[in-house]
Design a protein around this motif. Structure first.
Motif, mmCIF file in Angstrom:
data_model
loop_
_atom_site.group_PDB
_atom_site.id
_atom_site.type_symbol
_atom_site.label_atom_id
_atom_site.label_comp_id
_atom_site.label_asym_id
_atom_site.label_seq_id
_atom_site.Cartn_x
_atom_site.Cartn_y
_atom_site.Cartn_z
ATOM 1 N N VAL A 104 -10.371 -4.479 9.591
ATOM 2 C CA VAL A 104 -9.289 -5.124 10.336
ATOM 3 C C VAL A 104 -8.181 -5.599 9.398
ATOM 4 O O VAL A 104 -6.986 -5.362 9.644
ATOM 5 C CB VAL A 104 -9.840 -6.303 11.166
ATOM 6 N N LEU A 105 -8.557 -6.263 8.305
ATOM 7 C CA LEU A 105 -7.548 -6.776 7.372
ATOM 8 C C LEU A 105 -6.764 -5.649 6.717
ATOM 9 O O LEU A 105 -5.548 -5.764 6.516
ATOM 10 C CB LEU A 105 -8.229 -7.645 6.309
ATOM 11 N N ALA A 106 -7.437 -4.542 6.385
ATOM 12 C CA ALA A 106 -6.738 -3.415 5.777
ATOM 13 C C ALA A 106 -5.714 -2.819 6.747
ATOM 14 O O ALA A 106 -4.587 -2.491 6.361
ATOM 15 C CB ALA A 106 -7.743 -2.345 5.345
ATOM 16 N N VAL A 107 -6.110 -2.684 8.014
ATOM 17 C CA VAL A 107 -5.184 -2.147 9.020
ATOM 18 C C VAL A 107 -4.001 -3.094 9.220
ATOM 19 O O VAL A 107 -2.841 -2.655 9.331
ATOM 20 C CB VAL A 107 -5.922 -1.907 10.353
ATOM 21 N N VAL A 108 -4.270 -4.396 9.237
ATOM 22 C CA VAL A 108 -3.191 -5.377 9.424
ATOM 23 C C VAL A 108 -2.216 -5.335 8.254
ATOM 24 O O VAL A 108 -0.987 -5.317 8.440
ATOM 25 C CB VAL A 108 -3.784 -6.790 9.599
ATOM 26 N N VAL A 109 -2.754 -5.322 7.028
ATOM 27 C CA VAL A 109 -1.878 -5.278 5.849
ATOM 28 C C VAL A 109 -1.069 -3.991 5.837
ATOM 29 O O VAL A 109 0.114 -3.985 5.493
ATOM 30 C CB VAL A 109 -2.713 -5.422 4.559
ATOM 31 N N HIS A 110 -1.699 -2.888 6.220
ATOM 32 C CA HIS A 110 -0.990 -1.605 6.239
ATOM 33 C C HIS A 110 0.115 -1.593 7.291
ATOM 34 O O HIS A 110 1.137 -0.901 7.137
ATOM 35 C CB HIS A 110 -1.988 -0.472 6.510
ATOM 36 N N ALA A 111 -0.072 -2.354 8.358
ATOM 37 C CA ALA A 111 0.923 -2.375 9.433
ATOM 38 C C ALA A 111 2.139 -3.229 9.092
ATOM 39 O O ALA A 111 3.176 -3.117 9.761
ATOM 40 C CB ALA A 111 0.283 -2.892 10.730
ATOM 41 N N TRP A 116 7.253 -6.458 0.048
ATOM 42 C CA TRP A 116 6.825 -7.517 -0.870
ATOM 43 C C TRP A 116 5.684 -8.333 -0.287
ATOM 44 O O TRP A 116 4.774 -8.759 -1.008
ATOM 45 C CB TRP A 116 7.992 -8.428 -1.230
ATOM 46 N N LEU A 117 5.703 -8.533 1.039
ATOM 47 C CA LEU A 117 4.629 -9.284 1.677
ATOM 48 C C LEU A 117 3.322 -8.503 1.638
ATOM 49 O O LEU A 117 2.249 -9.071 1.373
ATOM 50 C CB LEU A 117 5.013 -9.608 3.120
ATOM 51 N N SER A 118 3.393 -7.195 1.874
ATOM 52 C CA SER A 118 2.197 -6.364 1.822
ATOM 53 C C SER A 118 1.590 -6.374 0.420
ATOM 54 O O SER A 118 0.371 -6.499 0.252
ATOM 55 C CB SER A 118 2.547 -4.939 2.244
ATOM 56 N N ARG A 119 2.443 -6.255 -0.600
ATOM 57 C CA ARG A 119 1.938 -6.270 -1.975
ATOM 58 C C ARG A 119 1.338 -7.621 -2.327
ATOM 59 O O ARG A 119 0.305 -7.695 -3.007
ATOM 60 C CB ARG A 119 3.080 -5.938 -2.934
ATOM 61 N N LEU A 123 -2.591 -8.418 -3.472
ATOM 62 C CA LEU A 123 -2.915 -9.126 -4.709
ATOM 63 C C LEU A 123 -3.787 -10.338 -4.434
ATOM 64 O O LEU A 123 -4.781 -10.585 -5.126
ATOM 65 C CB LEU A 123 -1.630 -9.547 -5.414
ATOM 66 N N VAL A 124 -3.439 -11.107 -3.394
ATOM 67 C CA VAL A 124 -4.222 -12.291 -3.048
ATOM 68 C C VAL A 124 -5.645 -11.918 -2.659
ATOM 69 O O VAL A 124 -6.612 -12.574 -3.066
ATOM 70 C CB VAL A 124 -3.525 -13.064 -1.903
#
Length: 310
Positions: A104-111, A116-119, A123-124
């Motif tokens: 779920v988190l990977a899909v959300v970050v990819h979306a 800059w927010l995705s990167r 990192l976090v």
């Protein structure tokens, strides 16, 4: 220019290009050189110790053939089945949380379309994994102590007033799953993010044109295409989870044996080897762990289609 002339010219160009490339044999030599170090280390620290463990598991202290006696001994030990239940409960919580939340988190970050927010999020998520296992557990010793923890108020809200109350054996599977997720999930989120980048943009765009929303795209396109990666994550996490040792061992020392020193199967094997001087029994436990891990990994491989060709 005739057809024959054009053919001859093309052959000359191909010959010059081939002459500029190194011979195929040189590529093979370089490939063998690159994998030779890994092969030697795998043989020295993987295959040979495993074969030695097999030898110990089926022999007695004098080196004579013992059959299944070592396996019967460890299975009949009063500490064995509690350790099995501890590791099994931890694995269920850990694997379910890992597969569900990481995906779920990977899909959300990819979306997220803001680069800059995705990167920053990647990192976090990844940073906790930079800590070694022992360092991570030492950090969590403070987090779990209501008198020193930055989230002490939250712990007291749940009725925990002391470190000993937090780490009672009934809470340990959840605690170990949280520690494992905090340490290892970030790396898998980054890997899943890379896998999502490999999905053709044309496929996603075609789904949007057909009226699919973000949830439908994730459920019907991205998740099926991530199936092999999810299976791979499950296999690797299962292998790591069955080796539970550092977390209960450090908690046992920090809590003055509130957490037993035979909580997990690896700890029990350690007790056999270095407290009872019974390396044959320890080897039997390790082989039982190996068989169970291989069987469960086979389920992930078959259900996830890990080796299926597209």
């Amino acid at each position: 220019m005739t057809v024959v002339d054009r053919t001859a010219q093309a052959a000359a160009v191909a010959t010059r290009r081939a002459a500029g490339r190194p011979p195929a044999g040189r590529d093979n030599v370089m490939s063998y050189g690159l994998i030779s170090g890994y092969a030697v280390l795998t043989l020295a620290f993987g295959l040979l110790p495993a074969l030695y463990a097999v030898y110990l598991a089926f022999t007695d202290a004098t080196g004579g053939f013992a059959g299944l006696a070592n396996f019967s001994k460890v299975v009949g030990d009063f500490r064995f089945w509690p350790a099995v239940s501890h590791v099994a409960l931890y694995l269920v919580i850990w694997l379910v949380a890992l597969v569900a939340l990481v995906t779920v988190l990977a899909v959300v970050v990819h979306a997220i379309r803001v680069r800059w927010l995705s990167r920053t999020l990647r990192l976090v998520f990844y940073l906790p994994g930079a800590l070694a296992g022992a360092s991570s557990v030492l950090l969590w010793l403070f987090v779990l102590d209501p008198t020193a923890s930055p989230v002490g108020g939250l712990l007291r809200l749940f009725g925990f007033e002391s470190f000993v109350q937090v780490i009672v054996p009934g809470n340990l599977p959840v605690i170990f799953a949280v520690i494992a997720f905090w340490t290892g999930a970030g790396g898998w989120i980054v890997i899943m993010y890379g896998a999502l980048n490999n999905i053709s943009a044309e496929v996603i765009e075609a789904a949007r044109v057909d009226g699919a929303n973000a949830v439908q795209i994730a459920w019907r396109i991205q998740l099926p295409m991530l199936r092999k990666w999810i299976s791979y994550m499950g296999i690797m996490s299962l292998a790591a989870g069955t080796q539970l040792f550092v977390e209960p061992q450090l908690l046992s020392q920090a809590s003055n044996a509130v957490v037993p020193n035979d909580y997990s199967l690896n700890q029990l094997a350690y007790q056999y080897a270095f407290q009872q001087n019974d390396f044959n029994g320890a080897a039997a436990i390790s082989l039982l762990l190996l068989v169970v891990a291989l069987a469960l990994s086979a389920v992930f491989v078959t259900r996830g289609g890990l080796f299926e060709r597209e």
